[in-house]
Design a protein around this motif. Structure first.
Motif: not given
Length: 71
Positions: A12-34
């Motif tokens: 479902g990702m089609t652009c850089g904004h999509c990437e940013m949305s996924v990156r921001e949400e996943v970065s908030e998961v406990s223990g995630v470093q990168a």
């Protein structure tokens, strides 16, 4: 302690904004470093020191408005 990297295929990702949305949400998961994500390949790579909590990552991707499966 070693870092574990797990890859997911995101649909479902089609652009850089999509990437940013996924990156921001996943970065908030406990223990995630990168987080690396590419809308062009649909790949999401998540690194965590204690191992990646796949269920939490999948929930975060869903929260961002996309779906994912382990790659």
């Amino acid at each position: 302690m070693s870092t574990t990297t797990t890859q997911f295929q995101v649909t479902g990702m089609t652009c850089g904004h999509c990437e940013m949305s996924v990156r921001e949400e996943v970065s908030e998961v406990s223990g995630v470093q990168a987080v690396e994500v590419s809308h062009e390949t649909g790949l999401l790579s998540v690194s965590a020191e204690q191992g990646v909590d796949e269920a939490a990552v999948l929930a975060a991707v869903s929260e961002a408005g996309y779906s994912a499966v382990p790659a």
